[in-house]
Every structure is written in structure tokens, then in C-alpha cells.
Design a protein around this motif. Structure first.
Motif, PDB file in Angstrom:
ATOM      1  N   LYS A 125       4.933  -2.079   3.333  1.00  0.00           N
ATOM      2  CA  LYS A 125       5.808  -2.124   4.494  1.00  0.00           C
ATOM      3  C   LYS A 125       6.543  -3.456   4.594  1.00  0.00           C
ATOM      4  CE  LYS A 125       3.523   1.192   7.450  1.00  0.00           C
ATOM      5  NZ  LYS A 125       2.875   1.403   8.739  1.00  0.00           N
ATOM      6  N   ARG A 126       5.942  -4.512   4.119  1.00  0.00           N
ATOM      7  CA  ARG A 126       6.569  -5.821   4.206  1.00  0.00           C
ATOM      8  C   ARG A 126       7.662  -6.025   3.165  1.00  0.00           C
ATOM      9  NH1 ARG A 126       1.004  -8.923   4.478  1.00  0.00           N
ATOM     10  NH2 ARG A 126       0.372  -8.278   6.530  1.00  0.00           N
ATOM     11  N   ASP A 127       7.511  -5.418   2.023  1.00  0.00           N
ATOM     12  CA  ASP A 127       8.462  -5.630   0.940  1.00  0.00           C
ATOM     13  C   ASP A 127       9.629  -4.657   1.075  1.00  0.00           C
ATOM     14  OD1 ASP A 127       9.657  -6.608  -1.277  1.00  0.00           O
ATOM     15  OD2 ASP A 127       8.159  -5.874  -2.695  1.00  0.00           O
ATOM     16  N   VAL A 128      10.597  -5.023   1.879  1.00  0.00           N
ATOM     17  CA  VAL A 128      11.717  -4.143   2.198  1.00  0.00           C
ATOM     18  C   VAL A 128      12.595  -3.897   0.978  1.00  0.00           C
ATOM     19  CG1 VAL A 128      13.751  -3.878   3.663  1.00  0.00           C
ATOM     20  CG2 VAL A 128      11.673  -4.888   4.590  1.00  0.00           C
ATOM     21  N   SER A 129      12.827  -4.923   0.168  1.00  0.00           N
ATOM     22  CA  SER A 129      13.727  -4.755  -0.976  1.00  0.00           C
ATOM     23  C   SER A 129      13.131  -3.809  -2.020  1.00  0.00           C
ATOM     24  CB  SER A 129      14.062  -6.107  -1.602  1.00  0.00           C
ATOM     25  OG  SER A 129      12.910  -6.714  -2.118  1.00  0.00           O
ATOM     26  N   ASP A 130      11.842  -3.905  -2.268  1.00  0.00           N
ATOM     27  CA  ASP A 130      11.203  -3.011  -3.232  1.00  0.00           C
ATOM     28  C   ASP A 130      11.224  -1.569  -2.732  1.00  0.00           C
ATOM     29  OD1 ASP A 130       9.787  -2.445  -5.638  1.00  0.00           O
ATOM     30  OD2 ASP A 130       7.947  -2.276  -4.444  1.00  0.00           O
TER      31      ASP A 130
END
Length: 69
Positions: free
Chosen positions: A5-10
Motif C-alpha cells: 500500500k505504501r509503494d504507490v509507484s510499484d
């Protein structure tokens, strides 16, 4: 789960890849932020290329981001 959830770009890249692989239009990009939109478009391009190369279904399972072997 929280890291995903934190890694928006991935996450944007993966969603774009799946959209491109299924043949959706690039105008259906759901994000508005420039960074996430660029990652979505990169994933969409890679997905479209794999779709054109016939990497759909079982023949392209090794190319789907997020699946580890």
C-alpha cells in the motif's frame, strides 16, 4: 500487505501492466499525480508490448510483475 500500500509507484506500474496486457486504452489511466501516472504509462506500454508479442495467458505468466518463482 502494508508495504504494498505504501509503494504507490510499484502498484501503479502493476496496474498499468495489467491494463495494457488486457488491451485497455491508455486514456483509462486512473491516476492524476504525475509520478504515478508515468509509472502507470510505463507499465501499460510494457503490457501492450507483451500483448502484441502473444505473451498472454500461460505463455506470459513469467512476465507478470509481482509473481515470484
Amino acid at each position: 500487505m502494508r508495504r504494498q500500500k505504501r509503494d504507490v509507484s510499484d502498484r501503479a506500474y502493476k496496474r498499468g501492466y495489467h491494463a495494457g496486457l488486457s488491451g485497455k486504452s491508455k486514456s483509462q489511466c486512473p491516476t492524476e499525480t504525475p509520478t504515478a501516472k508515468q509509472q502507470w504509462m510505463n507499465g501499460w506500454r510494457d503490457g501492450r508490448i507483451d500483448n502484441w508479442d502473444g505473451m498472454t495467458g500461460v505463455s506470459g505468466i513469467h512476465k507478470i510483475p509481482g509473481i515470484t518463482t
